[in-house]
Write an enzyme that holds these catalytic residues in place. Sequence first.
Site, short mmCIF file in Angstrom:
data_model
loop_
_atom_site.label_atom_id
_atom_site.label_comp_id
_atom_site.label_asym_id
_atom_site.label_seq_id
_atom_site.Cartn_x
_atom_site.Cartn_y
_atom_site.Cartn_z
N ARG A 223 0.84 -1.20 0.00
CA ARG A 223 0.00 0.00 0.00
C ARG A 223 0.88 1.25 0.00
NH1 ARG A 223 -2.82 -3.74 3.15
NH2 ARG A 223 -4.98 -4.07 2.47
N LYS B 286 -2.66 -2.44 7.46
CA LYS B 286 -4.08 -2.11 7.58
C LYS B 286 -4.81 -3.16 8.42
CE LYS B 286 -8.17 -0.94 4.86
NZ LYS B 286 -8.74 -0.79 3.48
N HIS C 84 -3.58 3.68 -5.53
CA HIS C 84 -3.94 2.38 -4.94
C HIS C 84 -4.22 1.34 -6.01
CE1 HIS C 84 -5.18 -0.27 -1.68
NE2 HIS C 84 -6.24 -0.59 -2.38
N ARG D 113 -1.71 -1.37 -6.71
CA ARG D 113 -1.83 -2.61 -5.92
C ARG D 113 -2.78 -3.58 -6.61
NH1 ARG D 113 -1.46 -4.90 -0.68
NH2 ARG D 113 -3.39 -5.71 0.20
#
Length: 357
Positions: free
Chosen positions: A190, A217, A285, A288
């Site tokens: 991330r 996370k 993002h 990812r």
Amino acid sequence: MLYRRKNSSRWWCRFTTPDGREIRQSTGTSDRKDAEGYEAKLKRDLWQQSKLGEKPRKSWQEAVVRWIDETSHKASHGDDLMHLRWLDTHLGDVMLDEIDIDRVDEVIKGRKGSGVSNATVNRTLAVLRAILRRAERKWRWIDRAPAISLLPEPKQRIRWLTHEEADRLIDELPEHLADMARFTLATGLRASNVTGLEWSQVDLARRVAWIHADQAKARRAIGVSLNSDAVQVLRRWIGRHATRVFCYQRRVKGGGVRWEPIAEANSAAWYKALKRAGIADFRWHDLRHTWASWHVQAGTPLHALQEMGGWSSFEMVRRYAHLAPEHLAEYAARIESRDQGAHFPSHIKVVDGGMQC
């Protein structure tokens, strides 16, 4: 007694409860009659709590303060605070037992009226629901929390880049962002884990890195296996900054430069590069997502991808499964026609992949 504070139009009340506590509290109104009614009701409630043992009433603000204190460890704590700041404009002076389904509907209407998507409304409602449930089930502050249903959200396609698109984007990025993008496409980490990566978390000899539990996370440590692309990127940044891996050159007084840590990947330079590369509707993002999509298409098993990506549930990984349906080929073949010509009328023949009458 009722009184006004300096530079305030609202009435405040001050009195002593039957058990000797001094109460000083805003009535929340500038109308004296309403303030008198509020004071009388507050006195009655406190008398019933003291003499009859009734449960004391708690306010939304009291619940928010306790929630913030108990959930400060959450990875989404910053997002929670953003939603709570918005909720304060609607629930700031409200008691917990006054938050019923009608008031929740007002919150939904107000949030949608601010022009946000159903997904954003749902994130706000999720925080509201979590606090009310905790107030009911853990704190025992209310007898029953209202049932809060989330709004429907459209299913969105996973946004990912082809290898050619990724190369085109990287060519348009400044050096530090280009290597951060390469590293993300090689590891799937991330943005916060890439920008915050320190040399103490890297072992180039073993070709591994690690993300500590408090940085992840899911709040579980992640072991990162570094492929050749990731190792090449890291070697280029050795010696630039004492602690951080990725950094940028900042001009200082006197005409010199120094290496500074990177705070944010989604910078103006990122969006300008996207425009020059001709790539729309793409966030950092989504790099990812691209990493995960490339892995699935290359045959990486989903259970291995889950561990590599640090996802807490298998459902989070299943959204990539449709990108590699090859494992279903055996089952699709089970209903193939054994005679490929049997489905055509007798006057039509298949010749070298074509049809003749």
